[in-house]
Design an enzyme around this catalytic site. Structure first.
Site, PDB file in Angstrom:
ATOM      1  N   LYS A  22       0.835  -1.207   0.000  1.00  9.35           N
ATOM      2  CA  LYS A  22       0.000   0.000   0.000  1.00  9.35           C
ATOM      3  C   LYS A  22       0.873   1.262   0.000  1.00  9.35           C
ATOM      4  O   LYS A  22       0.656   2.177  -0.793  1.00  9.35           O
ATOM      5  CB  LYS A  22      -0.922  -0.027   1.225  1.00  9.35           C
ATOM      6  CG  LYS A  22      -1.826   1.186   1.368  1.00  9.35           C
ATOM      7  CD  LYS A  22      -3.022   0.897   2.252  1.00  9.35           C
ATOM      8  CE  LYS A  22      -2.690   0.900   3.730  1.00  9.35           C
ATOM      9  NZ  LYS A  22      -2.463   2.235   4.302  1.00  9.35           N
ATOM     10  N   SER A  23       1.848   1.314   0.907  1.00  7.67           N
ATOM     11  CA  SER A  23       2.694   2.512   0.997  1.00  7.67           C
ATOM     12  C   SER A  23       3.384   2.785  -0.339  1.00  7.67           C
ATOM     13  O   SER A  23       3.444   3.919  -0.810  1.00  7.67           O
ATOM     14  CB  SER A  23       3.763   2.324   2.079  1.00  7.67           C
ATOM     15  OG  SER A  23       3.161   2.294   3.347  1.00  7.67           O
ATOM     16  N   ARG A  27       2.987   5.936  -3.318  1.00  4.82           N
ATOM     17  CA  ARG A  27       4.157   6.701  -3.766  1.00  4.82           C
ATOM     18  C   ARG A  27       4.400   6.522  -5.262  1.00  4.82           C
ATOM     19  O   ARG A  27       4.838   7.461  -5.940  1.00  4.82           O
ATOM     20  CB  ARG A  27       5.385   6.272  -2.953  1.00  4.82           C
ATOM     21  CG  ARG A  27       5.314   6.806  -1.500  1.00  4.82           C
ATOM     22  CD  ARG A  27       6.140   5.972  -0.550  1.00  4.82           C
ATOM     23  NE  ARG A  27       6.218   6.527   0.789  1.00  4.82           N
ATOM     24  CZ  ARG A  27       5.293   6.375   1.749  1.00  4.82           C
ATOM     25  NH1 ARG A  27       4.183   5.697   1.480  1.00  4.82           N
ATOM     26  NH2 ARG A  27       5.462   6.894   2.939  1.00  4.82           N
ATOM     27  N   ARG A 128      -8.769  12.658  11.974  1.00  3.52           N
ATOM     28  CA  ARG A 128      -7.343  12.373  12.236  1.00  3.52           C
ATOM     29  C   ARG A 128      -6.514  13.653  12.150  1.00  3.52           C
ATOM     30  O   ARG A 128      -6.822  14.553  11.375  1.00  3.52           O
ATOM     31  CB  ARG A 128      -6.850  11.298  11.255  1.00  3.52           C
ATOM     32  CG  ARG A 128      -7.582   9.982  11.488  1.00  3.52           C
ATOM     33  CD  ARG A 128      -7.152   8.909  10.528  1.00  3.52           C
ATOM     34  NE  ARG A 128      -5.761   8.548  10.699  1.00  3.52           N
ATOM     35  CZ  ARG A 128      -5.110   7.722   9.874  1.00  3.52           C
ATOM     36  NH1 ARG A 128      -5.734   7.191   8.848  1.00  3.52           N
ATOM     37  NH2 ARG A 128      -3.851   7.429  10.098  1.00  3.52           N
ATOM     38  N   SER A 174       6.877   9.738  11.978  1.00  8.57           N
ATOM     39  CA  SER A 174       5.836   9.487  10.984  1.00  8.57           C
ATOM     40  C   SER A 174       6.405   9.552   9.570  1.00  8.57           C
ATOM     41  O   SER A 174       6.909  10.592   9.141  1.00  8.57           O
ATOM     42  CB  SER A 174       4.715  10.524  11.136  1.00  8.57           C
ATOM     43  OG  SER A 174       3.905  10.522   9.980  1.00  8.57           O
ATOM     44  N   GLN A 176       4.628   9.445   6.997  1.00  4.77           N
ATOM     45  CA  GLN A 176       3.727  10.286   6.204  1.00  4.77           C
ATOM     46  C   GLN A 176       4.159  11.741   6.269  1.00  4.77           C
ATOM     47  O   GLN A 176       4.190  12.439   5.250  1.00  4.77           O
ATOM     48  CB  GLN A 176       2.296  10.126   6.710  1.00  4.77           C
ATOM     49  CG  GLN A 176       1.775   8.704   6.554  1.00  4.77           C
ATOM     50  CD  GLN A 176       0.391   8.502   7.131  1.00  4.77           C
ATOM     51  OE1 GLN A 176      -0.194   9.421   7.705  1.00  4.77           O
ATOM     52  NE2 GLN A 176      -0.147   7.313   6.984  1.00  4.77           N
ATOM     53  N   ASP A 322       1.414  -0.773  11.972  1.00  5.55           N
ATOM     54  CA  ASP A 322       0.197  -1.295  11.331  1.00  5.55           C
ATOM     55  C   ASP A 322      -0.065  -2.758  11.704  1.00  5.55           C
ATOM     56  O   ASP A 322      -1.173  -3.259  11.495  1.00  5.55           O
ATOM     57  CB  ASP A 322       0.297  -1.176   9.808  1.00  5.55           C
ATOM     58  CG  ASP A 322       0.307   0.286   9.363  1.00  5.55           C
ATOM     59  OD1 ASP A 322      -0.125   1.153  10.135  1.00  5.55           O
ATOM     60  OD2 ASP A 322       0.757   0.541   8.228  1.00  5.55           O
TER      61      ASP A 322
END
Ligand code: S3P
Length: 452
Positions: A22-23, A27, A128, A174, A176, A322
Site C-alpha cells: 500500500k505505501s 508513492r 485524524r 511518521s 507520512q 500497522d
C-alpha cells in the site's frame, strides 16, 4: 452489510501471494505522475486508498492507461504518463477516502503547486490529526486551512504557492509527515532536511532515488535538494508485508502448519513483525531473497509452533505500527505476557486501535490491560467465538478474522467492506484457507497477485 463468518481450523497448509504494498503504491502513483516520461507500474495495489491517490493525481492532470486489472477491484498494471513536475489545478475537491497516507502526502505535494485545491475524506479521516503536516508545511510558507469540525482536521483547503526549504525535526516518528515535507521540498530552491526521532519506513526516499532524485541520509536526517525532476522508469511493487502479517500470525501460532508467502516486500523498515514473531518462537525463513527497483523482497516460509509472549521495543514501534492489532492477537494465543507500550500513535489511526483491539480481544475471552500508550496481554486463555465490530477499520477486521481461526464456535466480524482499503481479495484468501483446512485435497488457493 458484508461480514466474515469464521470457524477454527486445525492447521494451515497453503502457498499464496498478497497484493501489492500500500505505501509503495501511493508513492508510485505520485512519483510516476511527477516524472519526466512514462512509467510502467506493476503489481499496483488496487485498494480504495491507493485508487483515491491515483485519481487525485489524475485530477491534477496525470493520465494513465490500465494494462491489467484485478477483476472487481481495479488496475494492477498501469502506464502512468508523468507531467515533468507540472501539475494542473483540479476542477473539484479531491476525495482521499479513508487514507491518511494519501491525504498527508498529497498535502505536501499540492502545497507547492501554483493553484488552490481542497482535500477531503471520510468520517474517520476527518477526525485524524492534520496539524502534523500543516505545521512543517506552514514553516515552508504554505497556506493550508483545516476546515474540519474538529480542530486541525480535514477538509484541507490548500492555497498553493512557492515554498522555502526548511530543516524540520519531527515531533512524532511518521513516514507520512517525512514524505509530505520531502515532496514539498522537491519544489523548493535549496536543501530540505527532515530529522526523524526514530526510523520510519523509507519508501519515499528509496523510490525517489529509483526515479533518479538524489537524497542524502545521515543518521536520522534525510536531505533533498529541490528542483530535481523524477525520471520515469518501470517499477514493480512487491507484496505488502502488512497484509502478509495476518497469515504470518495465523500460520506461526498453529503448530503443524506450513505456509509459503511469495514475493513479499522485505524493506528493513517494515520487517519488525518478523523479528517480533521470531522472538515469540515463530519459525520463519526467508527464501529467494532479492532486491528489485531499490526494494528488498523475498518469499517467507512459516511453520507453526507454540508461541510465548514478548516485549515490543520502543524503536520497533514505528516499524510495526500497522501490525500491532494482529500482533495483539498472536499475544493472546501465546503463553505468558506480551507488553506493547510507546504506541500512542495507535490512537490516531483509522480507529483508536488500542481501544478497538482491547474491546474485541476481551469479547473473545482474552485477558488484556489497556494503557494510554499500549496494552499488556496475558496469553493462554482459550478464545471463544463472538460477534465483533470492525469499527470500519480494515486492520481490525482482518486481525479478528485471524483470531476467529483459533476460537471455539463461530466468530462473526461485522462491517468488513473496509478491508478493500488495503487488502482486496482478503475474504477470498480467508475462505480458501478455511475450505483448504476442511478438505485439503479439494481446494486450490486462488492467487491475487499477477506476474506480467
Ligand atoms: C504509512 C506510514 C504509517 C502507517 C501507514 C502508512 C506510509 O503512518 O501507519 O499505514 O505509507 O507512509 P505514520 O508514518 O504516520 O505513522
Amino acid at each position: 452489510m458484508s461480514h466474515f463468518q469464521v470457524k477454527a481450523i486445525q492447521s494451515l497448509q497453503a502457498e499464496l501471494s498478497v497484493p501489492g504494498d500500500k505505501s509503495m503504491s501511493h508513492r508510485a502513483a505520485i512519483i510516476a505522475g511527477l516524472a519526466d516520461g512514462d512509467s510502467l507500474i506493476r503489481n499496483f495495489l488496487p485498494s480504495e486508498d491507493c485508487l483515491n491517490t491515483l485519481h487525485a493525481m489524475a485530477a491534477a492532470g496525470v493520465s494513465y492507461e490500465v494494462l491489467e486489472e484485478m477483476v472487481g477491484f481495479g488496475p494492477i498494471a498501469l502506464r502512468i504518463h508523468g507531467r515533468k513536475g507540472k501539475l494542473q489545478a483540479p476542477q473539484k475537491p479531491i476525495d482521499c477516502g479513508n487514507s491518511g497516507t494519501g491525504m498527508r502526502l498529497l498535502a505536501g505535494l499540492l502545497a507547492a503547486q501554483p493553484f488552490e485545491c481542497e482535500l477531503f475524506g471520510d468520517e474517520s479521516l476527518s477526525s485524524r490529526p492534520m496539524g502534523r503536516v500543516i505545521n512543517p508545511l506552514s514553516q515552508m510558507g504554505a497556506k493550508i486551512d483545516a476546515l474540519g469540525e474538529k480542530t486541525g482536521c480535514a477538509p484541507l483547503r490548500i492555497h498553493g504557492c512557492s515554498l522555502q526549504p526548511i530543516s524540520y525535526t519531527m515531533p512524532v516518528a511518521s513516514a507520512q509527515v517525512k514524505s509530505a515535507v520531502l515532496l514539498a521540498g522537491l519544489f523548493c530552491e535549496g536543501v530540505t532536511t527532515v530529522i526523524q526521532p526514530a526510523e520510519t519506513r523509507d519508501h519515499t526516499e528509496r523510490m525517489l532515488e529509483a526515479f533518479g532524485v538524489q537524497t542524502q541520509r545521515e543518521g536520522q536526517a534525510i536531505r533533498l535538494t529541490g528542483g530535481q525532476t523524477p525520471q520515469a522508469r518501470d517499477f514493480r511493487v512487491p507484496g505488502d508485508i502488512s497484509s502478509a502479517a495476518f497469515w504470518i500470525v495465523a500460520a506461526s501460532a498453529m503448530p503443524g502448519s506450513r505456509l509459503l508467502i511469495r514475493h513479499v516486500g522485505l524493506n528493513p523498515t517494515r520487517t519488525a513483525i518478523v523479528d517480533v514473531m521470531r522472538r515469540m518462537g515463530a519459525k520463519i525463513t526467508v527464501v529467494n531473497a532479492s532486491s528489485q527497483d531499490g526494494e528488498p523482497m523475498g518469499d517467507l516460509e512459516i511453520c507453526g509452533a507454540a508461541l510465548s509472549g514478548t516485549e515490543i521495543f520502543p524503536a520497533e514501534v514505528p516499524n510495526l505500527i500497522d501490525e500491532i492489532p494482529v500482533i495483539a492477537v498472536a499475544a493472546a494465543l501465546a503463553s505468558g505476557k506480551t507488553v506493547i507500550r510507546n504506541a500512542k500513535e495507535l490512537r490516531v489511526k483509522e480507529t483508536d486501535r488500542i481501544t478497538t483491539v482491547v474491546n474485541n480481544l476481551r469479547s473473545m475471552g482474552g485477558e488484556v490491560e489497556e494503557f494510554e500508550d499500549g496494552m499488556e496481554i496475558t496469553g493462554g486463555h482459550a478464545l471463544h467465538g463472538a460477534t465483533l465490530q470492525s469499527f470500519g477499520d480494515h486492520r481490525i477486521a482482518m486481525a479478528f478474522a485471524i483470531a476467529g481461526l483459533f476460537a471455539s464456535g463461530e466468530t462473526i466480524v461485522e462491517n468488513t467492506a473496509c478491508v478493500n482499503t488495503s487488502y482486496p481479495g482478503f475474504s477470498r484468501h480467508l475462505d480458501a484457507i478455511m475450505a483448504e483446512a476442511s478438505d485439503a485435497s479439494a481446494y486450490e488457493l486462488p492467487t491475487v497477485s499477477h506476474t506480467l
